[in-house]
Motif scaffolding. Structure first.
Motif: not given
Length: 142
Positions: A124-133
């Protein structure tokens, strides 16, 4: 009146792309070199109308809950799940590298299906970082 400061400004559009690298997933190859998995992405937000229209269509079902003030953590999970479905179609360009099939040891070719499977396994944290990017338009300026 024309502002000189804006001359040469680069406009971010749906066609703008950037390479997002998953540095926390860097791994060593047999020859001793390292590889970082990456995905080429487009911006999300108003500049990516197909994505925004799909989000708005899917969120219509949440309007009743929103108007009643029934916002909870489940809605965040639903939004994340929605993006897992929409990103391969509207945000990913079809270019990626460094994604290795655990069973075969071979690099996985891009497909929407493979991208959805990757997103279902991505923490989840990796996907959230991608979404933020993807939400930061400055990432799409050269």
């Amino acid at each position: 009146m024309k502002f000189r400061n804006l001359a040469g400004s680069e406009e971010v559009t749906r066609q703008s792309t950037a390479r997002y690298e998953f540095f926390s997933m860097e791994f060593e190859l047999e020859d001793g070199s390292t590889m970082v998995p990456w995905i080429e992405v487009r911006p999300v937000g108003e500049v990516n109308r197909p994505y925004i229209n799909a989000v708005l269509t899917q969120q219509a079902k949440n309007r009743r809950r929103l108007t009643k003030g029934k916002i909870d953590a489940r809605m965040l999970e639903e939004n994340r799940d929605q993006d897992r479905e929409l990103y391969p179609k509207f945000v990913f360009t079809g270019n990626w590298g460094g994604w290795i099939d655990d069973a075969t040891g071979e690099e996985v070719a891009y497909s929407e299906e493979a991208a959805r499977e990757l997103l279902s396994q991505l923490p989840i944290d990796e996907f959230d970082e991608l979404r933020a990017y993807c939400n930061e338009l400055h990432n799409f300026r050269s």
